[in-house]
Structures are given as C-alpha cells and as structure tokens.
Design an enzyme around this catalytic site. Structure first.
Site, short mmCIF file in Angstrom:
data_model
loop_
_atom_site.label_atom_id
_atom_site.label_comp_id
_atom_site.label_asym_id
_atom_site.label_seq_id
_atom_site.Cartn_x
_atom_site.Cartn_y
_atom_site.Cartn_z
N ASP A 1 0.78 -1.24 0.00
CA ASP A 1 0.00 0.00 0.00
C ASP A 1 0.82 1.30 0.00
O ASP A 1 0.24 2.39 -0.01
CB ASP A 1 -0.96 0.05 1.20
CG ASP A 1 -2.16 -0.87 1.00
OD1 ASP A 1 -2.33 -1.35 -0.14
OD2 ASP A 1 -2.91 -1.09 1.96
N HIS B 1 28.67 4.71 -6.66
CA HIS B 1 27.27 5.05 -6.40
C HIS B 1 26.88 4.68 -4.96
O HIS B 1 25.87 4.03 -4.72
CB HIS B 1 26.34 4.38 -7.43
CG HIS B 1 26.39 5.06 -8.77
ND1 HIS B 1 25.74 4.59 -9.88
CD2 HIS B 1 27.02 6.20 -9.17
CE1 HIS B 1 25.97 5.41 -10.90
NE2 HIS B 1 26.75 6.39 -10.51
N ASP C 1 27.76 13.81 -4.33
CA ASP C 1 27.26 13.81 -5.71
C ASP C 1 25.75 13.94 -5.60
O ASP C 1 25.06 12.99 -5.21
CB ASP C 1 27.68 12.50 -6.39
CG ASP C 1 27.29 12.45 -7.87
OD1 ASP C 1 26.44 13.26 -8.30
OD2 ASP C 1 27.83 11.59 -8.59
N ASP D 1 23.39 17.54 -11.94
CA ASP D 1 24.24 16.41 -11.53
C ASP D 1 25.61 16.97 -11.22
O ASP D 1 26.40 17.22 -12.12
CB ASP D 1 24.29 15.39 -12.67
CG ASP D 1 25.12 14.16 -12.31
OD1 ASP D 1 25.46 14.00 -11.12
OD2 ASP D 1 25.41 13.37 -13.22
N HIS E 1 35.66 4.92 -14.52
CA HIS E 1 34.48 5.34 -15.27
C HIS E 1 34.86 6.37 -16.32
O HIS E 1 35.99 6.84 -16.37
CB HIS E 1 33.39 5.86 -14.33
CG HIS E 1 33.76 7.06 -13.51
ND1 HIS E 1 33.77 8.34 -14.01
CD2 HIS E 1 34.16 7.18 -12.20
CE1 HIS E 1 34.12 9.19 -13.05
NE2 HIS E 1 34.37 8.51 -11.95
N HIS F 1 28.57 12.13 -19.48
CA HIS F 1 27.35 11.55 -20.03
C HIS F 1 26.42 12.70 -20.37
O HIS F 1 26.59 13.82 -19.86
CB HIS F 1 26.69 10.56 -19.04
CG HIS F 1 26.39 11.13 -17.68
ND1 HIS F 1 25.31 11.94 -17.42
CD2 HIS F 1 27.07 11.03 -16.50
CE1 HIS F 1 25.32 12.29 -16.14
NE2 HIS F 1 26.38 11.76 -15.55
N HIS G 1 21.21 10.29 -16.64
CA HIS G 1 22.02 9.72 -17.73
C HIS G 1 21.10 9.81 -18.95
O HIS G 1 20.32 8.91 -19.23
CB HIS G 1 22.41 8.27 -17.43
CG HIS G 1 23.39 8.17 -16.29
ND1 HIS G 1 23.74 7.00 -15.70
CD2 HIS G 1 24.09 9.14 -15.63
CE1 HIS G 1 24.61 7.24 -14.72
NE2 HIS G 1 24.83 8.53 -14.66
N GLU H 1 33.13 14.88 -15.28
CA GLU H 1 33.25 14.36 -13.92
C GLU H 1 34.40 13.38 -13.72
O GLU H 1 34.19 12.22 -13.36
CB GLU H 1 31.94 13.70 -13.51
CG GLU H 1 31.37 12.68 -14.50
CD GLU H 1 30.07 12.07 -13.97
OE1 GLU H 1 30.08 11.57 -12.84
OE2 GLU H 1 29.06 12.10 -14.69
N TYR I 1 40.12 7.34 -7.37
CA TYR I 1 39.61 6.54 -6.24
C TYR I 1 40.70 5.54 -5.86
O TYR I 1 41.00 4.63 -6.63
CB TYR I 1 38.33 5.81 -6.65
CG TYR I 1 37.35 6.73 -7.37
CD1 TYR I 1 36.44 7.50 -6.65
CD2 TYR I 1 37.37 6.83 -8.77
CE1 TYR I 1 35.56 8.35 -7.32
CE2 TYR I 1 36.50 7.69 -9.43
CZ TYR I 1 35.60 8.44 -8.70
OH TYR I 1 34.74 9.29 -9.36
N ARG J 1 35.94 13.10 -6.68
CA ARG J 1 35.32 13.34 -7.99
C ARG J 1 34.89 14.80 -8.00
O ARG J 1 34.46 15.33 -6.96
CB ARG J 1 34.11 12.42 -8.20
CG ARG J 1 33.37 12.67 -9.51
CD ARG J 1 32.46 11.51 -9.96
NE ARG J 1 31.33 11.26 -9.09
CZ ARG J 1 31.23 10.22 -8.26
NH1 ARG J 1 32.22 9.34 -8.17
NH2 ARG J 1 30.17 10.07 -7.50
N GLU K 1 32.48 17.25 -10.45
CA GLU K 1 31.54 17.14 -11.58
C GLU K 1 30.79 18.44 -11.80
O GLU K 1 30.21 19.00 -10.87
CB GLU K 1 30.54 16.01 -11.29
CG GLU K 1 29.45 15.86 -12.34
CD GLU K 1 28.55 14.66 -12.11
OE1 GLU K 1 28.38 14.24 -10.94
OE2 GLU K 1 28.00 14.14 -13.10
#
Ligand code: GLY
Ligand code: MN
Ligand code: MN
Length: 451
Positions: free
Chosen positions: A40, A245, A262, A273, A352, A356, A363, A386, A390, A408, A410
């Site tokens: 629900d 992520h 991020d 982003d 990476h 993008h 994305h 970006e 790491y 990072r 970006e």
C-alpha cells in the site's frame, strides 16, 4: 514536481517529431505506471521522460497517440484516467479528458476505458506504428492485440499496420539538443545545485553523519522549489568516497577525511548532476590536496576541450592525459603516460568515463557514437564533466598514505555556439575557495547549525 511549460512548447515538439515520419504513421507512447514500494505504500510517481517531453502531462497510466494521415494532417490524442470523485478523494485530482485538451493542448482525449474501442479505429489507416522498444510495459502485446482486433473485425484497409518501428532514435535525438526553454530550466537546476553544495560545505563538521549532510542538500533543494532529487544523493566520506554510487550515507564523518557529495536536483523534470569533494574539517591535508589538484586540473582540461565540432570523447581524452600525468608524478603509476593510457593502467584509480548526456534523465538519452565514431558536439547539448580518482582502501600497490581517498569533481556543461557554458560554475572547487568558504562558516557559526 512538474510545472508544465506552455502547451505550445509541447505541441511544437510533437509536430517536430511527426514531421520526421512518413504519411500514414502513428506513434504510441505510454506514461509511467505507479509503483509500489511495499504493501500500500507507493514510490513517488515520476513520469516517463519521453512522455513528459512530448506532453508535460504528469499523471500515471496515460497513453499518447500521435497520428499523421495520408494527407499529412497530424493529430495528438491522449488517453487518461477518467474523472472519479470517489477515487480522487484518495489519490488526488485528475485532469480527465477535458483537462487533457484544455490544459495540455491535445486535439482530442479519451478515458483509458475507451482505448479498446477507439484505438483500433484510429489506427485503421496507418501503415507503420512507432513505439518505444525499451519500454517494458507490454506495448508490443497491446499493439498486436489492437491490430488483430482490426483484422478480425474486417475493418482494416489495405494499408493496415504492417510495420512496427522504434520511436526512440528520432525522439532521443530531439531530446539531445536542448531548446532555449530547456536550457533555461537546466541553468536554473545548476543554480539550485550550486546553493545546495555550498550549504553542505558550510554545515559540514566532523562527527556529523553522512545522511545529515544529505538532509541539508535535500532541504536546500526543497527551499529553492525542487521537491525531488534527480537521483539518490551520494554522501561518501573517507573510503566511502571510493564507492561510485554509494547511497547508504550512514557513517559518521571523521576529522581528517574528505567527503564526496554527488547530488543534483530535479528542476521541473530536468536533472542537475554535480559533485564536490571537500575536507570534513575544512582543511585539505598535503596528500589530499595533491590528489585533489590533479583531479581539478583534469576537470578543467576536459571543460576546455568542449566546443562545437569537438568530438564527445575529446574531454575524456584531455582528462585522462592530466590524470595519468599526475598519477605518475605522485608515484601512483610508473611508466610513460601514453603507454599507461594505451594499456589502461589507470583503471584501478579511474574506472568510469568522464561524461554523459544530461537532461530529463540524469544519464540522458542520445547516441554517443555515430557509425562507430565518437559523435561531434553541437550547440544545445548538455553533458557532465566528472573525472575522479579513487584509491581503494585495500590497494597494497600504493603507499598507505593514499589509500581510502576518493575524489570526484563534476560540473554540468552546455555546448554553445562559441564554446561552452558551465551551468554549475559557482559551486566552489578551487582548494583555496573551498577552504575559505568553510573557514568563514566556522567563524560565523561557531559549532555550526547542527551543534
Ligand atoms: N550521479 C550519477 C553520475 O554522476 O553519473
Ligand atoms: Mn553525479
Ligand atoms: Mn554524472
């Protein structure tokens, strides 16, 4: 939360799409469905981006039908949930067919219950039906059913639908080039993100939890008119910054660590982003600063490579050159820069890509390659830049002092006639600017708003 643009904007998008189709074509496009999180309790509704782009209509379960007949006359039809006062008391007001015509500029509208009766008739003279192939909503099955219904009822003309085709390549190519109205929305998204990231820098203190900084970001988005994020906010301190992520956001942030945020708002459907990485205590250590400066130099080199006519891969190549040179200088890689790039020796530290597309989806849609080649950048495209580094906490190939640092940076960049416009320019990213903003906040707020 969608505040629709003037209906004329959507109508002209629909006309632009139909102009690319042959006579006797139809487009069927489903809206998103409501999804349940658990018994629900629903997930917040998010309209399908293709549907939103062509309609501004923000209700679940609708179906759009665009028609172009043999005389090249076009028509936009919407099937929507019927008005139902008893149901609307529970789930909210609906536009109904009248609202679809009056508020959203459709030529005609029907209720969902009228689909079975109306759609076969409306498709009777179409030779080709377009729909989005990547939708998992049984569109193909429904279309086959309508076509069979036509045939069994003997209502199909000789031209009756013979071909199914994917609408996504044409539609996504349109979405890739942002109109001036869309650019305005994305500029606003950028400004909102900037303020949120500045606030996070000002409020950050050792001992706070990552989710508390996430709350500051979301609060700032909401205060500026954006109820939703464009994607789950990432607040990763220390080694959590090495998880690309990371959305658990559950740890206490330690004095001496960096924190990577991020986070982007969703402004009228359009995504921001943006990533910033800064010291939890407001001061970079020498090692953090060295690695950070390498990422920042790479990011600036990548942005400098954005110009109409450059290819999409160009910023990535520019970033790699600077990152790998920096990794060699810092002793994290050993060898010739060109060979290290060729052999992808940087992958343990940078796994990476640099960019993008960005738009209604974080994305965003649109091809990255044409005939196997990286495509050329054109005015109106928006992409992220970006780069990051790491250093995994368990990487025993590198000196211990580097381990567990994740960085990072970006920004969101619009390609213009002259070059580019960085939509998120005003979020501090120079070491001195970050340290100055955080020091000023500490001086003004003492212990900060959370103490
Ligand atoms: N926030 C997801 C990304 O930067 O691609
Ligand atoms: Mn991001
Ligand atoms: Mn991104």
């Amino acid at each position: 939360m969608i505040d629709p643009l003037p209906p004329s904007e959507y109508r002209s998008r629909r006309q632009q799409l139909l102009a690319q189709l042959a006579p006797c074509s139809a487009v069927l496009l489903p809206a998103a469905a409501l999804r349940y999180r658990n018994r629900d309790a629903e997930y917040a509704f998010r309209q399908n981006s293709d549907f939103l782009y062509l309609s501004g209509f923000d209700e679940a379960d609708a179906l759009m039908l665009l028609l172009k007949n043999a005389l090249e006359e076009v028509e936009s039809i919407l099937f929507v949930l019927s008005r139902d006062p008893a149901q609307e008391v529970w789930t909210g007001y609906r536009a109904g067919p009248e609202g679809a015509v009056e508020q959203f500029g459709f030529d005609r509208a029907f209720t969902l219950e009228q689909q079975a009766e109306q759609i076969p008739t409306l498709l009777a003279d179409c030779e080709r039906i377009y729909y989005p192939f990547s939708e998992q909503q049984g569109m193909a099955t429904a279309i086959r059913g309508w076509c069979q219904q036509l045939q069994t009822q003997g209502r199909s003309s000789e031209a009756a639908p013979q071909q199914l085709a994917n609408i996504e390549p044409l539609l996504h190519e349109m979405r890739l080039i942002k109109s001036s109205t869309e650019q305005q929305q994305m500029r606003r998204a950028g400004q909102i993100c900037v303020q949120a990231h500045r606030l996070a820098m000002q409020n950050c203190r050792p001992g706070m939890f990552e989710y508390q900084l996430e709350a500051d970001i979301r609060h700032s988005f909401a205060q500026q008119g954006c109820r939703f994020e464009a994607y789950g906010t990432i607040v990763g301190s220390g080694a959590n910054g090495c998880v690309l992520h990371y959305t658990q956001n559950r740890d206490a942030m330690r004095d001496g660590d960096l924190v990577l945020i991020d986070a982007g708002c969703e402004q009228n459907g359009y995504a921001g982003d943006i990533t910033r990485t800064f010291p939890v205590n407001g001061r970079f250590s020498a090692d953090q600063k060295a690695l950070y400066q390498c990422v920042l130099d790479a990011q600036q080199a990548a942005i400098a490579a954005i110009t109409p006519g450059a290819c999409f891969d160009e910023p990535h190549r520019a970033a790699l050159e600077v990152l790998v040179t920096g990794l060699v200088e810092l002793g994290l890689l050993d060898g010739e820069v060109e060979a290290l790039i060729q052999d992808e020796a940087y992958k343990p530290f940078y796994m990476h890509r640099t960019s993008h597309w960005l738009g209604l989806d974080v994305h965003d849609v649109g091809d990255y390659r044409r005939k196997g080649e990286s495509r050329l950048l054109l005015p109106g495209m928006v992409l992220t830049i970006e780069p990051g580094l790491y250093i995994a906490p368990d990487n025993e190939q590198v000196e211990a002092r580097w381990r567990g640092i994740g960085i990072r940076i970006e920004d969101d960049v619009l390609v213009t006639e002259q070059g580019c416009e960085v939509l998120t320019q005003d979020a501090p990213k120079q070491v001195t600017d970050i340290e100055a903003l955080m020091a000023q906040a500490l001086a003004e707020q003492g212990g900060g708003v959370h103490d």
